[in-house]
Structure formats: structure tokens, C-alpha cells
Design a protein around this motif. Structure first.
Motif, PDB file in Angstrom:
ATOM      1  N   CYS A  42     -70.121  -3.650 -16.935  1.00 11.75           N
ATOM      2  CA  CYS A  42     -70.305  -4.643 -16.945  1.00 11.75           C
ATOM      3  C   CYS A  42     -71.671  -5.268 -16.194  1.00 11.75           C
ATOM      4  N   TYR A  43     -72.118  -6.274 -16.931  1.00 12.51           N
ATOM      5  CA  TYR A  43     -73.257  -7.310 -16.280  1.00 12.51           C
ATOM      6  C   TYR A  43     -72.464  -8.581 -15.830  1.00 12.51           C
ATOM      7  N   GLU A  44     -72.151  -8.600 -14.417  1.00 11.02           N
ATOM      8  CA  GLU A  44     -71.520  -9.778 -14.146  1.00 11.02           C
ATOM      9  C   GLU A  44     -72.524 -10.830 -13.249  1.00 11.02           C
ATOM     10  N   TRP A  45     -72.036 -11.899 -13.698  1.00 12.60           N
ATOM     11  CA  TRP A  45     -72.704 -13.449 -12.966  1.00 12.60           C
ATOM     12  C   TRP A  45     -71.946 -13.463 -11.630  1.00 12.60           C
ATOM     13  N   VAL A  46     -72.809 -13.205 -10.436  1.00 14.00           N
ATOM     14  CA  VAL A  46     -72.290 -13.563  -9.284  1.00 14.00           C
ATOM     15  C   VAL A  46     -73.421 -14.331  -8.349  1.00 14.00           C
ATOM     16  N   MET A  47     -72.807 -14.746  -7.202  1.00 13.46           N
ATOM     17  CA  MET A  47     -73.735 -15.112  -6.127  1.00 13.46           C
ATOM     18  C   MET A  47     -73.954 -14.017  -5.140  1.00 13.46           C
ATOM     19  N   GLN A  74     -65.229 -21.449 -11.670  1.00  8.56           N
ATOM     20  CA  GLN A  74     -65.698 -21.077 -10.362  1.00  8.56           C
ATOM     21  C   GLN A  74     -66.503 -19.910 -10.167  1.00  8.56           C
ATOM     22  N   MET A  75     -67.590 -20.140  -9.559  1.00  9.73           N
ATOM     23  CA  MET A  75     -68.672 -18.939  -9.418  1.00  9.73           C
ATOM     24  C   MET A  75     -68.313 -18.098  -8.271  1.00  9.73           C
ATOM     25  N   LEU A  76     -68.337 -16.850  -8.283  1.00  8.73           N
ATOM     26  CA  LEU A  76     -67.840 -16.035  -7.386  1.00  8.73           C
ATOM     27  C   LEU A  76     -68.881 -15.212  -6.803  1.00  8.73           C
ATOM     28  N   THR A  77     -68.878 -14.273  -5.921  1.00 12.04           N
ATOM     29  CA  THR A  77     -69.609 -13.268  -5.121  1.00 12.04           C
ATOM     30  C   THR A  77     -69.660 -12.095  -5.445  1.00 12.04           C
ATOM     31  N   VAL A  78     -70.555 -11.271  -5.034  1.00  9.89           N
ATOM     32  CA  VAL A  78     -70.680  -9.878  -5.402  1.00  9.89           C
ATOM     33  C   VAL A  78     -69.763  -9.220  -4.262  1.00  9.89           C
ATOM     34  N   LYS A  79     -69.283  -9.621  -3.296  1.00  9.91           N
ATOM     35  CA  LYS A  79     -68.137  -8.981  -2.658  1.00  9.91           C
ATOM     36  C   LYS A  79     -66.829  -9.273  -3.355  1.00  9.91           C
ATOM     37  N   ASP A  80     -66.679 -10.615  -4.025  1.00  9.11           N
ATOM     38  CA  ASP A  80     -65.490 -11.036  -4.815  1.00  9.11           C
ATOM     39  C   ASP A  80     -65.389  -9.846  -5.776  1.00  9.11           C
ATOM     40  N   CYS A  81     -66.342  -9.631  -6.440  1.00 12.08           N
ATOM     41  CA  CYS A  81     -66.454  -8.830  -7.532  1.00 12.08           C
ATOM     42  C   CYS A  81     -66.097  -7.285  -7.414  1.00 12.08           C
ATOM     43  N   LYS A 139     -64.451  -6.279  -4.608  1.00 13.80           N
ATOM     44  CA  LYS A 139     -63.215  -6.172  -4.147  1.00 13.80           C
ATOM     45  C   LYS A 139     -62.061  -6.116  -5.011  1.00 13.80           C
ATOM     46  N   ALA A 140     -62.249  -7.202  -6.377  1.00 12.69           N
ATOM     47  CA  ALA A 140     -61.516  -7.256  -7.286  1.00 12.69           C
ATOM     48  C   ALA A 140     -61.215  -6.112  -8.288  1.00 12.69           C
ATOM     49  N   LEU A 141     -62.561  -5.100  -8.247  1.00  6.47           N
ATOM     50  CA  LEU A 141     -62.423  -4.006  -8.915  1.00  6.47           C
ATOM     51  C   LEU A 141     -61.583  -3.012  -8.356  1.00  6.47           C
ATOM     52  N   LYS A 142     -61.573  -2.914  -6.785  1.00  8.68           N
ATOM     53  CA  LYS A 142     -60.763  -2.143  -6.137  1.00  8.68           C
ATOM     54  C   LYS A 142     -59.467  -2.348  -5.797  1.00  8.68           C
ATOM     55  N   THR A 143     -59.203  -3.456  -5.942  1.00  9.10           N
ATOM     56  CA  THR A 143     -57.788  -4.135  -5.980  1.00  9.10           C
ATOM     57  C   THR A 143     -56.987  -3.719  -7.141  1.00  9.10           C
ATOM     58  N   VAL A 144     -57.485  -3.803  -8.246  1.00  4.07           N
ATOM     59  CA  VAL A 144     -56.664  -3.377  -9.412  1.00  4.07           C
ATOM     60  C   VAL A 144     -56.614  -1.974  -9.686  1.00  4.07           C
ATOM     61  N   GLY A 145     -57.468  -1.200  -9.091  1.00  5.45           N
ATOM     62  CA  GLY A 145     -57.419   0.201  -9.176  1.00  5.45           C
ATOM     63  C   GLY A 145     -58.495   1.168  -9.585  1.00  5.45           C
ATOM     64  N   PHE A 146     -59.683   0.416  -9.867  1.00  3.98           N
ATOM     65  CA  PHE A 146     -60.755   1.089 -10.619  1.00  3.98           C
ATOM     66  C   PHE A 146     -61.572   1.950  -9.329  1.00  3.98           C
ATOM     67  N   THR A 147     -61.967   3.104  -9.887  1.00  5.00           N
ATOM     68  CA  THR A 147     -63.087   3.787  -8.983  1.00  5.00           C
ATOM     69  C   THR A 147     -64.522   3.339  -9.690  1.00  5.00           C
ATOM     70  N   ILE A 148     -65.326   2.808  -8.661  1.00  7.37           N
ATOM     71  CA  ILE A 148     -66.437   2.463  -8.903  1.00  7.37           C
ATOM     72  C   ILE A 148     -67.582   3.544  -8.594  1.00  7.37           C
ATOM     73  N   PRO A 163     -77.369 -12.856 -12.862  1.00  5.48           N
ATOM     74  CA  PRO A 163     -76.487 -12.773 -14.016  1.00  5.48           C
ATOM     75  C   PRO A 163     -76.298 -11.284 -14.487  1.00  5.48           C
ATOM     76  N   MET A 164     -76.703 -10.167 -13.504  1.00  2.00           N
ATOM     77  CA  MET A 164     -76.871  -8.884 -14.244  1.00  2.00           C
ATOM     78  C   MET A 164     -76.344  -8.028 -13.056  1.00  2.00           C
ATOM     79  N   TYR A 165     -75.303  -8.263 -12.316  1.00  2.00           N
ATOM     80  CA  TYR A 165     -74.833  -7.447 -11.335  1.00  2.00           C
ATOM     81  C   TYR A 165     -74.143  -6.240 -12.209  1.00  2.00           C
ATOM     82  N   PHE A 166     -74.657  -5.067 -12.054  1.00  2.00           N
ATOM     83  CA  PHE A 166     -74.188  -4.021 -12.953  1.00  2.00           C
ATOM     84  C   PHE A 166     -73.185  -3.033 -12.362  1.00  2.00           C
TER      85      PHE A 166
END
Length: 394
Positions: free
Chosen positions: A243-248, A274-281, A283-292, A380-383
Motif C-alpha cells: 500500500c501507499y497510504e495517505w496519512v498525517m 477523516q484523515m488519520l495518522t501514521v500511528k493509526d495506520c 496500529k490497524a495493520l497489527k490489530t487485524v493480524g498482519f505482520t509488517i 500521500p505515500m506512506y509505503f
């Protein structure tokens, strides 16, 4: 007696089908003959002329009503919650209004990218897509899902680059219709398909894709846990999500009035609940079970040519004839000229009412992106590349 799971599922499917039919009818009404533009022969101004002259102003006004307070600091939590609940309608209305402007000003891949010296604009756009696919390890035999596929620009490029079969998921009927026609023109109709669906509730079976990606699209979700959770569900064990994510960024201060104003511009100008942050991004990945496996801000680099140069107006960085035209259209002066042109044509009755308002909305978007980038509070490109474990224990 409680209803059976089958009856509940059947009812939900019927509701979704009805809503999809309503969406399609609205889109066809708004776009008129342009919806059936089989060979893309219509020019930008011709498309604006063919919009429904009664319906478009209503769509614009209803879209803007999602932001009830001009000053974001006065907005209540209830206002924000209502907009998040309406995320799907917000994004759908936005892309019904903005798609023709995007294609005119930017092309068919609706995203930013990094630039190398002497690299033409569209080559840089393609390289950005190749970089994502290569880091995900997409192979020719893979089934791949493009989450929020737009008019299919990245899907076609990644399909050509990897040889994989790409399915584009999109909630906007106008974009789906255009994506399908572009795929035929590119000779990829046998190795791609495009389906209508909400990426918070994907019409896709569990464990059915080898890989999925999103390019500046999941920012439209009501929650990142929701859309990332759906990505996790549809991936096979061991599948990969890029993903390339839009974040603050971490420099964003939610108590800073200027920062809040920029966030409001990003939201209103881009159909974002609603714009979200890098930390939100993360956290969400880990919460749903992904390994980053990898994560970084691709916009925070020492590149000589910044990713936002087309908006900034540094025409010296353009590297091909067509790049000059793109940059001229996307600079502050170029955007203002487009708005002035559209407003004049609207006053003469040559384009549909509401067109100038749409151009102004997009001008706000570009101004906010540039200001956020210059302050370092937005990317716009948090990878990231994340993987679904092979087993639950992992």
C-alpha cells in the motif's frame, strides 16, 4: 425465533444489490451520454457539457453538506461520526464529480510518485507502481486485487509489468465503466476484471487472493481496521498486502489551527471522511493480524525533485513536452486558470452548472496537499508491505 444466518445473509445481499442499482442509476443520470463513451472520444469540456444540468448541482451541494462547519475546530464529534458513517457516499459522490478533472489534469493513474532527474512524468508514475509490485513479489500466476482501483491505470500497468491477473474493486460505477473500456483498449480484458463493491465489506470469498494492494485509496475508509481487516480476510494464508497510504505524519499537531485547516482542505478536496495518522495506520495493520515486513514514508526523501513539484509549479523539472502541459495545468496558476475557464463556460451555458464548484473543490485539494507537504505534516505515500501469516499461531 431469531432469523437464520442464511436469511440474514440473503437480506443483506438484497439490500446491497438494491443500493448498487440505485448508485448505477444515479451515475448514469449524472454523466448522461458520457457514461456510454465507448471509445473515449469525448473531450474534457464535452464531458462537462454532457452532465445533467439539474442533477449535478444537487450532487455537488449534497457532497459539500458533509462538512457542516467552515471552521474545523468548531466541528462536533457527532458531525465527524456522521461523515464517517457516510464514507461510501462521500467517496462515491466525490469521484462522480472529480474523475473527468483528474483524467484531464493528471492521467489515468490517480496518485503521486517520486521523480528522478530527466524522468518523464508518466514514466515516473509507472515506476512507482512497478516498485510496489516488485516489493510485494507479485508473480505471473498470482490472483491480485486492486483495492480502490480508480479507472484502472495502476491495474493495467501492474498487469503488464507482472503478467498477473488483476481484479479491480471500486464503489464508483462511472470509474468501473471507464476501467473496463481502457482494459479492452490495452488488450488486458482477458487478464483483468473490475467489480462493484465496498472495500469495507468486499463481495469476495475468504482466502481467495495471493496478493492485494491499494494506491492512495484506503484513505476513503471509515476506519483503517475495517478495510485492512477485509484485505486480511480475502488473502490466502501467506498472502501479501502492499500500500501507499495517505496519512498525517508525526509532525502533525491536532491542536494547531493551521494544521486543522489543512486537514479540512484535504478531506473536503478529496472526498475523505477523516484523515488519520501514521500511528493509526501501523496500529490497524497489527490489530487485524498482519505482520509488517516493511514500512517507510516514501515522500520523506532527499530527492532533488520533490514528489509535489507538479503542484509547486517548478516547470524546470519537467522532462518531456507533455510534462510541460501537465505541470502547467497543475500549478497554482494553471489550476486557477482551469477554474476561471470552467466558470466562464458555465456562465455561457456551455458546461453544466456545478462544474466550477467542482474545480474549486479540487483547487482546494491541491493547495492543501502542497501546504501539508511543505510543512512535512502530510504524505500521500506512506509505503508498507504486510503479510498474512501462514498459520494462526504465527
Amino acid at each position: 425465533m431469531a432469523p437464520s444466518r442464511t436469511s440474514v445473509t440473503s437480506f443483506s445481499t438484497a439490500v446491497i444489490t438494491q443500493r448498487n442499482q440505485e448508485d448505477l442509476a444515479k451515475s448514469k443520470t449524472l454523466h448522461g451520454h458520457t457514461f456510454q463513451d465507448n471509445h473515449h472520444q469525448d473531450s474534457f469540456l464535452s464531458k462537462l457539457n454532457k452532465k445533467d444540468r439539474d442533477f449535478q448541482p444537487a450532487v455537488v451541494d449534497k457532497y459539500l453538506d458533509n462538512w457542516k462547519e467552515d471552521r474545523p475546530e468548531l466541528e462536533t464529534e457527532k458531525d465527524k461520526a456522521q461523515r464517517q458513517t457516510a464514507y461510501k457516499a462521500v467517496a462515491n459522490s466525490f469521484y462522480d464529480l472529480a474523475t473527468d478533472f483528474y483524467e484531464y489534469g493528471w492521467g489515468t493513474s490517480f496518485h503521486f510518485c517520486r521523480f528522478h532527474p530527466r524522468e518523464p512524468f508518466h514514466q515516473a508514475i509507472a515506476r512507482h507502481e512497478h516498485y510496489l509490485a516488485a516489493n510485494m513479489g507479485i508473480q505471473p500466476h498470482h490472483r491480485v486485487l486492486d483495492i480502490g482501483c480508480g479507472v484502472g491505470g495502476p491495474a493495467r500497468e501492474i498487469g503488464h509489468f507482472t503478467g498477473a491477473h488483476i481484479t479491480g474493486l471500486n464503489n464508483n460505477d462511472y470509474q468501473i465503466a471507464r476501467a473496463r473500456r481502457y482494459a479492452v483498449s490495452a488488450g488486458l480484458d482477458k487478464r483483468s476484471d473490475f467489480v462493484k463493491g465496498d472495500f469495507m465489506n468486499m463481495p469476495i470469498d475468504d482466502n481467495s487472493y495471493d496478493a492485494c494492494y491499494a494506491i492512495e485509496a484506503t484513505v476513503h475508509a471509515s476506519t483503517l481496521e475495517g478495510v485492512y481487516g477485509e484485505a486480511y480476510r480475502i488473502l490466502k494464508p501467506g498472502g501479501v498486502f502492499g500500500c501507499y497510504e495517505w496519512v498525517m505524519t508525526d509532525k502533525y499537531d491536532p491542536t494547531n489551527a493551521d494544521h486543522l485547516r489543512i486537514v479540512r482542505g484535504l478531506e473536503v478536496g478529496n472526498g475523505i471522511a477523516q484523515m488519520l495518522t501514521v500511528k493509526d495506520c501501523l496500529k490497524a495493520l497489527k490489530t487485524v493480524g498482519f505482520t509488517i515486513e516493511r514500512n517507510e514514508d516514501m515522500g520523506e526523501t532527499d530527492d532533488n525533485i520533490k514528489w509535489y513539484y507538479p503542484l509547486q509549479g517548478d516547470i524546470r523539472q519537467a522532462n518531456a513536452f507533455w510534462d510541460y502541459l501537465t505541470v502547467l495545468r497543475t500549478t497554482t496558476a494553471g489550476r486557477a486558470a482551469t477554474t476561471y475557464m470552467v466558470r466562464t463556460l458555465e456562465s455561457l451555458g456551455l458546461v453544466a452548472p456545478g462544474s466550477a464548484k467542482v474545480s474549486t473543490i479540487l483547487q482546494t485539494a491541491a493547495d492543501s496537499v502542497l501546504e501539508g507537504a511543505l510543512l512535512g505534516i502530510f504524505t500521500p505515500m506512506y509505503f508498507f508491505v504486510a503479510r498474512k501469516p501462514l498459520t494462526a499461531s504465527q
